[in-house]
Design a protein around this motif. Structure first.
Motif, PDB file in Angstrom:
ATOM      1  N   TRP A  14       0.844  -1.189   0.000  1.00 16.72           N
ATOM      2  CA  TRP A  14       0.000   0.000   0.000  1.00 16.72           C
ATOM      3  C   TRP A  14       0.884   1.246   0.000  1.00 16.72           C
ATOM      4  CZ3 TRP A  14      -5.385  -0.766   0.214  1.00 16.72           C
ATOM      5  CH2 TRP A  14      -5.797  -2.074   0.504  1.00 16.72           C
ATOM      6  N   ARG A  15       0.475   2.271  -0.736  1.00 13.23           N
ATOM      7  CA  ARG A  15       1.299   3.468  -0.859  1.00 13.23           C
ATOM      8  C   ARG A  15       0.423   4.706  -0.874  1.00 13.23           C
ATOM      9  NH1 ARG A  15       6.646   4.067  -2.925  1.00 13.23           N
ATOM     10  NH2 ARG A  15       7.115   6.213  -3.561  1.00 13.23           N
ATOM     11  N   GLY A  16       0.905   5.773  -0.216  1.00 15.52           N
ATOM     12  CA  GLY A  16       0.158   7.033  -0.217  1.00 15.52           C
ATOM     13  C   GLY A  16       0.972   8.158   0.384  1.00 15.52           C
ATOM     14  N   ALA A  17       0.508   9.388   0.201  1.00 15.29           N
ATOM     15  CA  ALA A  17       1.193  10.578   0.714  1.00 15.29           C
ATOM     16  C   ALA A  17       0.801  10.819   2.162  1.00 15.29           C
ATOM     17  CB  ALA A  17       0.829  11.794  -0.132  1.00 15.29           C
ATOM     18  N   VAL A  18       1.799  11.064   3.011  1.00 19.45           N
ATOM     19  CA  VAL A  18       1.580  11.299   4.433  1.00 19.45           C
ATOM     20  C   VAL A  18       1.188  12.767   4.648  1.00 19.45           C
ATOM     21  CG1 VAL A  18       2.631  11.285   6.727  1.00 19.45           C
ATOM     22  CG2 VAL A  18       3.185   9.474   5.073  1.00 19.45           C
ATOM     23  N   GLU A  19       0.145  12.976   5.435  1.00 14.99           N
ATOM     24  CA  GLU A  19      -0.315  14.321   5.752  1.00 14.99           C
ATOM     25  C   GLU A  19      -0.192  14.565   7.250  1.00 14.99           C
ATOM     26  OE1 GLU A  19      -4.254  14.796   4.313  1.00 14.99           O
ATOM     27  OE2 GLU A  19      -3.717  14.511   2.202  1.00 14.99           O
ATOM     28  N   GLY A  20       0.052  15.849   7.607  1.00 18.40           N
ATOM     29  CA  GLY A  20       0.108  16.212   9.018  1.00 18.40           C
ATOM     30  C   GLY A  20       1.503  16.454   9.540  1.00 18.40           C
ATOM     31  N   ASP A  21       2.523  16.184   8.726  1.00 17.38           N
ATOM     32  CA  ASP A  21       3.892  16.420   9.148  1.00 17.38           C
ATOM     33  C   ASP A  21       4.401  17.711   8.502  1.00 17.38           C
ATOM     34  OD1 ASP A  21       6.200  15.987  10.513  1.00 17.38           O
ATOM     35  OD2 ASP A  21       6.577  13.993   9.712  1.00 17.38           O
ATOM     36  N   SER A  22       5.584  18.146   8.902  1.00 15.72           N
ATOM     37  CA  SER A  22       6.122  19.416   8.421  1.00 15.72           C
ATOM     38  C   SER A  22       6.724  19.314   7.030  1.00 15.72           C
ATOM     39  CB  SER A  22       7.194  19.926   9.401  1.00 15.72           C
ATOM     40  OG  SER A  22       8.205  18.942   9.580  1.00 15.72           O
ATOM     41  N   SER A  23       7.000  18.117   6.556  1.00 13.38           N
ATOM     42  CA  SER A  23       7.557  17.928   5.221  1.00 13.38           C
ATOM     43  C   SER A  23       6.706  16.941   4.439  1.00 13.38           C
ATOM     44  CB  SER A  23       9.007  17.436   5.306  1.00 13.38           C
ATOM     45  OG  SER A  23       9.076  16.211   6.024  1.00 13.38           O
ATOM     46  N   ALA A  24       6.873  16.958   3.111  1.00 14.72           N
ATOM     47  CA  ALA A  24       6.084  16.085   2.242  1.00 14.72           C
ATOM     48  C   ALA A  24       6.850  14.796   1.948  1.00 14.72           C
ATOM     49  CB  ALA A  24       5.754  16.809   0.941  1.00 14.72           C
ATOM     50  N   TYR A  25       6.208  13.675   2.168  1.00 18.43           N
ATOM     51  CA  TYR A  25       6.819  12.386   1.857  1.00 18.43           C
ATOM     52  C   TYR A  25       5.727  11.331   1.759  1.00 18.43           C
ATOM     53  CZ  TYR A  25       6.491  11.837   6.965  1.00 18.43           C
ATOM     54  OH  TYR A  25       6.044  11.788   8.258  1.00 18.43           O
ATOM     55  N   THR A  26       6.086  10.141   1.332  1.00 12.86           N
ATOM     56  CA  THR A  26       5.129   9.047   1.167  1.00 12.86           C
ATOM     57  C   THR A  26       5.496   7.884   2.074  1.00 12.86           C
ATOM     58  OG1 THR A  26       6.399   8.090  -0.654  1.00 12.86           O
ATOM     59  CG2 THR A  26       4.626   9.624  -1.231  1.00 12.86           C
ATOM     60  N   VAL A  27       4.512   7.041   2.315  1.00  9.76           N
ATOM     61  CA  VAL A  27       4.734   5.802   3.039  1.00  9.76           C
ATOM     62  C   VAL A  27       4.370   4.642   2.130  1.00  9.76           C
ATOM     63  CG1 VAL A  27       2.402   5.826   4.047  1.00  9.76           C
ATOM     64  CG2 VAL A  27       4.204   4.433   5.101  1.00  9.76           C
ATOM     65  N   GLN A  28       5.175   3.606   2.177  1.00  7.05           N
ATOM     66  CA  GLN A  28       4.857   2.363   1.491  1.00  7.05           C
ATOM     67  C   GLN A  28       4.834   1.246   2.525  1.00  7.05           C
ATOM     68  OE1 GLN A  28       6.353   1.360  -2.525  1.00  7.05           O
ATOM     69  NE2 GLN A  28       7.321  -0.406  -1.552  1.00  7.05           N
ATOM     70  N   MET A  29       3.647   0.647   2.722  1.00  3.49           N
ATOM     71  CA  MET A  29       3.473  -0.392   3.729  1.00  3.49           C
ATOM     72  C   MET A  29       3.231  -1.729   3.042  1.00  3.49           C
ATOM     73  SD  MET A  29       0.768  -0.628   6.913  1.00  3.49           S
ATOM     74  CE  MET A  29      -0.668  -0.501   5.835  1.00  3.49           C
ATOM     75  N   GLN A  30       3.947  -2.733   3.481  1.00  2.00           N
ATOM     76  CA  GLN A  30       3.779  -4.079   2.954  1.00  2.00           C
ATOM     77  C   GLN A  30       3.345  -5.008   4.076  1.00  2.00           C
ATOM     78  OE1 GLN A  30       7.255  -5.682   1.093  1.00  2.00           O
ATOM     79  NE2 GLN A  30       6.189  -7.443   0.205  1.00  2.00           N
ATOM     80  N   LEU A  31       2.239  -5.734   3.873  1.00  2.00           N
ATOM     81  CA  LEU A  31       1.700  -6.631   4.887  1.00  2.00           C
ATOM     82  C   LEU A  31       1.538  -8.026   4.299  1.00  2.00           C
ATOM     83  CD1 LEU A  31      -1.084  -4.367   6.454  1.00  2.00           C
ATOM     84  CD2 LEU A  31       1.162  -4.875   7.413  1.00  2.00           C
ATOM     85  N   THR A  32       1.780  -9.031   5.140  1.00  2.00           N
ATOM     86  CA  THR A  32       1.624 -10.430   4.757  1.00  2.00           C
ATOM     87  C   THR A  32       0.456 -11.026   5.529  1.00  2.00           C
ATOM     88  OG1 THR A  32       3.998 -10.640   4.358  1.00  2.00           O
ATOM     89  CG2 THR A  32       2.748 -12.683   4.623  1.00  2.00           C
ATOM     90  N   SER A  33      -0.452 -11.698   4.841  1.00  2.00           N
ATOM     91  CA  SER A  33      -1.646 -12.247   5.493  1.00  2.00           C
ATOM     92  C   SER A  33      -1.313 -13.478   6.318  1.00  2.00           C
ATOM     93  CB  SER A  33      -2.717 -12.594   4.454  1.00  2.00           C
ATOM     94  OG  SER A  33      -2.269 -13.639   3.621  1.00  2.00           O
ATOM     95  N   GLY A  34      -2.180 -13.773   7.283  1.00  2.00           N
ATOM     96  CA  GLY A  34      -2.025 -14.960   8.108  1.00  2.00           C
ATOM     97  C   GLY A  34      -2.311 -14.669   9.565  1.00  2.00           C
ATOM     98  N   HIS A  35      -2.490 -15.720  10.339  1.00  2.00           N
ATOM     99  CA  HIS A  35      -2.711 -15.568  11.777  1.00  2.00           C
ATOM    100  C   HIS A  35      -1.464 -14.986  12.423  1.00  2.00           C
ATOM    101  CE1 HIS A  35      -6.627 -17.581  12.175  1.00  2.00           C
ATOM    102  NE2 HIS A  35      -6.230 -18.266  11.124  1.00  2.00           N
ATOM    103  N   ALA A  36      -1.660 -14.228  13.488  1.00  2.00           N
ATOM    104  CA  ALA A  36      -0.542 -13.521  14.108  1.00  2.00           C
ATOM    105  C   ALA A  36      -0.711 -13.498  15.617  1.00  2.00           C
ATOM    106  CB  ALA A  36      -0.445 -12.097  13.569  1.00  2.00           C
ATOM    107  N   VAL A  37       0.407 -13.328  16.296  1.00  2.00           N
ATOM    108  CA  VAL A  37       0.418 -13.150  17.753  1.00  2.00           C
ATOM    109  C   VAL A  37       1.120 -11.833  18.047  1.00  2.00           C
ATOM    110  CG1 VAL A  37       0.396 -15.626  18.251  1.00  2.00           C
ATOM    111  CG2 VAL A  37       2.581 -14.436  17.987  1.00  2.00           C
ATOM    112  N   ALA A  38       0.862 -11.286  19.229  1.00  2.00           N
ATOM    113  CA  ALA A  38       1.453 -10.008  19.604  1.00  2.00           C
ATOM    114  C   ALA A  38       2.975 -10.073  19.495  1.00  2.00           C
ATOM    115  CB  ALA A  38       1.032  -9.628  21.016  1.00  2.00           C
ATOM    116  N   GLY A  39       3.563  -9.074  18.846  1.00  2.00           N
ATOM    117  CA  GLY A  39       4.998  -9.009  18.682  1.00  2.00           C
ATOM    118  C   GLY A  39       5.528  -9.648  17.418  1.00  2.00           C
ATOM    119  N   GLN A  40       4.681 -10.366  16.692  1.00  2.00           N
ATOM    120  CA  GLN A  40       5.127 -11.033  15.467  1.00  2.00           C
ATOM    121  C   GLN A  40       5.260 -10.030  14.326  1.00  2.00           C
ATOM    122  OE1 GLN A  40       2.691 -14.390  14.294  1.00  2.00           O
ATOM    123  NE2 GLN A  40       3.262 -14.194  12.147  1.00  2.00           N
ATOM    124  N   ILE A  41       6.359 -10.069  13.608  1.00  2.00           N
ATOM    125  CA  ILE A  41       6.547  -9.189  12.458  1.00  2.00           C
ATOM    126  C   ILE A  41       5.646  -9.646  11.318  1.00  2.00           C
ATOM    127  CG2 ILE A  41       8.189  -8.414  10.700  1.00  2.00           C
ATOM    128  CD1 ILE A  41      10.379  -8.564  12.798  1.00  2.00           C
TER     129      ILE A  41
END
Length: 554
Positions: free
Chosen positions: A455-482
């Motif tokens: 997922w990719r998009g422009a970050v709003e609310g900060d003092s400079s302009a930049y984007t975030v790219q987030m990558q997620l993998t599906s599956g069951h998870a436990v707290a602390g798991q990457i």
């Protein structure tokens, strides 16, 4: 789902002469056979799912396709295996071994039919028998008028998604490749089913007189690409990944449609684990290829790629376990209302799973949209109409009290309740009058297939302009798991994100910067909500400032 259009290899039966020779063997050999048979039965009892046939539940009904009708598990109910001159007149193939029948659905209320698509809820599917008189929804409505329905199971969507065609292209050579245009063709086709499935589930609930509706997904019939395949050398690594992606999108689409319709969803993707196709001990009827690869020249065999007896039993066990966990605790559902008595005005969304939990176990979640915070709920006690819980904030902790006692008091009017807060600072009178929505929340610890991807998009609310790219993998998870990573290309920093938990419709993550640490804050909370057509990414830093990004799947 409907099967592929291929025939299967069958082992040859012994001849009459061989049978006479076996019959004439000495008693000692007969004794060995009986001992071996007993040992086999004992071994099978130790390795197959433990579900047994439940007592009949006359108030339960089952609708859908072959995965609910019991395809590949003869004998068939009378009239559901009718063919004349090679033409199907009624091939519904309803079986007493189907998982709905194993958990209590009686034959007269088993409406699922092999090959069914969404349209078959409304129109006659077959030429003969009851399936030739109106669609499954019509039969459900007629049955409801004579005998009330309390629970309706539905399995639909696989045939509409073209799963049989996909298997055909993957199995038979010279068919244009296996899911070669997955993202361009198959994914949009499946996702387009969501609104139709939503309406179908709503219509089932209406036709059943407002009964509880449980949508059951499809099991993975192929192993994960990460696992060792001992069969099916006709599928390469790229095709294996694409088949799994197909299953991910289908499961997510069905789950989203169920949520929008306000009905329950049970994922059974892992019930065949270790026994999928392409494994030595598969609980799925095999797919075979005969002839030149021309589908029209290959005899049709509806059984292929469907769960066998043990596979159906595994599905039955999973659905029965779900029903046991969600046996209708009175507070189950999503509750919304305005909070009064505090320093500011805001609302609460409380999602309660309805599981029969013990004290200390998680039972739900809270979100406070205006405060930008939320948490998980753990059971303290139940006493009549009062359910006492402990709320632990998991995102936006600097905006809400980290831990507080919360009590839901159900009122005399159905669907109305009072939420009372008892913070440790002694304040009293903070409360909310809430109403229950017709939604059964799924709070399973996992990254949903619909959330997975880049997922990719422009970050709003900060003092400079930049984007975030987030990558997620599906599956069951436990707290602390990457479960993925965040990357900020313009800032030259990034790092992994680990699973924290989830609230109703919201995934909560913790970001840990391990690259370009001089350019970014080292840690922070991130929440992610999938929307249409974009998702909302929100970053919670150490201050009250929020950063947001409308992100699009890449």
């Amino acid at each position: 789902m409907e099967s592929t259009s291929y025939s299967a290899w069958w082992p040859e039966c012994p001849s009459q002469q061989e049978a006479r020779e076996v019959e004439s063997q000495q008693p000692f050999r007969r004794l060995l056979f009986l001992l071996g048979l007993s040992l086999f039965a004992w071994l099978m009892a130790t390795v197959v799912p433990s579900a047994a046939f439940s007592a009949p539940a006359p108030g339960w009904v089952s609708l859908g396709d072959s995965f609910s009708s019991g395809e590949a598990n003869p004998p068939w109910d009378k009239g559901t295996n009718q063919f004349r001159f090679g033409k199907r007149r009624n091939g519904c193939h309803r079986s007493g071994r189907a998982w709905p029948r194993q958990i209590g659905v009686i034959q007269d209320r088993h409406f699922a039919c092999s090959g069914a698509i969404i349209d078959d809820l409304y129109d006659a599917q077959e030429e003969t028998g009851p399936d030739s008189i109106g669609g499954q929804k019509d039969r459900l409505a007629e049955s409801t008028r004579s005998n009330p329905v309390s629970l309706a199971f539905v399995t639909l969507g696989g045939n509409d998604a073209g799963f049989a065609e996909v298997l055909g292209k993957c199995r038979v050579p010279r068919r244009g490749g296996c899911l070669q245009r997955m993202e361009q063709v198959e994914v949009p086709k499946i996702e387009a089913l969501e609104s139709r499935l939503t309406h179908a589930y709503e219509d089932v609930r209406s036709a059943s007189g407002g009964a509880r509706v449980v949508v059951v997904g499809y099991p993975d019939i192929f192993p994960s690409p990460r696992e060792a395949w001992t069969r099916c050398n006709w599928m390469n690594d790229g095709e294996k990944r694409r088949v799994t992606r197909f299953a991910d999108v289908l499961d997510s689409t069905i789950a989203n449609a169920a949520r929008k319709a306000g009905v329950e969803f049970v994922s059974v993707r892992n019930v065949l684990d270790g026994h999928e196709l392409c494994t030595p001990k598969a609980w799925v009827f095999p797919i075979s290829s005969l002839g030149s690869g021309d589908l029209a020249s290959i005899p049709k065999d509806q059984r292929q790629a469907h769960p066998t007896r043990l596979g159906q039993r595994a599905i039955a066990s999973a659905v029965q376990a779900y029903l046991t966990r969600h046996s209708g605790t009175p507070e189950q559902g999503v509750w919304r209302g305005a909070v009064v008595g505090d320093n500011t005005d805001y609302s609460v969304v409380m999602a309660l799973s309805g599981e029969l939990a013990a004290p200390g176990q998680r039972v739900g979640s809270t979100d406070y949209p205006e405060l930008r915070c939320g948490g998980t709920l753990y059971l303290v006690s139940r006493d009549g109409a009062r359910t006492v819980m402990e709320e632990r904030i998991i995102y936006g902790a600097n905006r809400c009290i980290p831990t507080v006692k919360v009590t839901l008091v159900r009122g005399s009017t159905e669907g109305q309740a009072l939420v009372e807060y008892a913070p440790d600072d002694g304040r009293r009178g903070i409360r909310a009058s809430v109403s229950r929505e017709a939604v059964m929340p799924d709070l399973t610890d996992r990254v949903d297939p619909g959330e997975a991807g880049t997922w990719r998009g422009a970050v709003e609310g900060d003092s400079s302009a930049y984007t975030v790219q987030m990558q997620l993998t599906s599956g069951h998870a436990v707290a602390g798991q990457i479960v993925g990573a965040n990357d900020y290309p313009e800032l030259s920093c990034g790092g992994p994100v680990s699973y924290v938990g989830r609230t109703y419709g919201r995934l909560v993550l913790k970001e840990q910067i391990n690259r370009g640490q001089a350019s970014c804050v080292l840690t922070g909370e991130v929440t992610f909500t999938v929307g249409e057509p974009m998702g909302l990414w929100t970053y919670y830093g150490s201050t009250n400032r929020l950063l947001t990004a409308a992100v699009r799947r890449q």
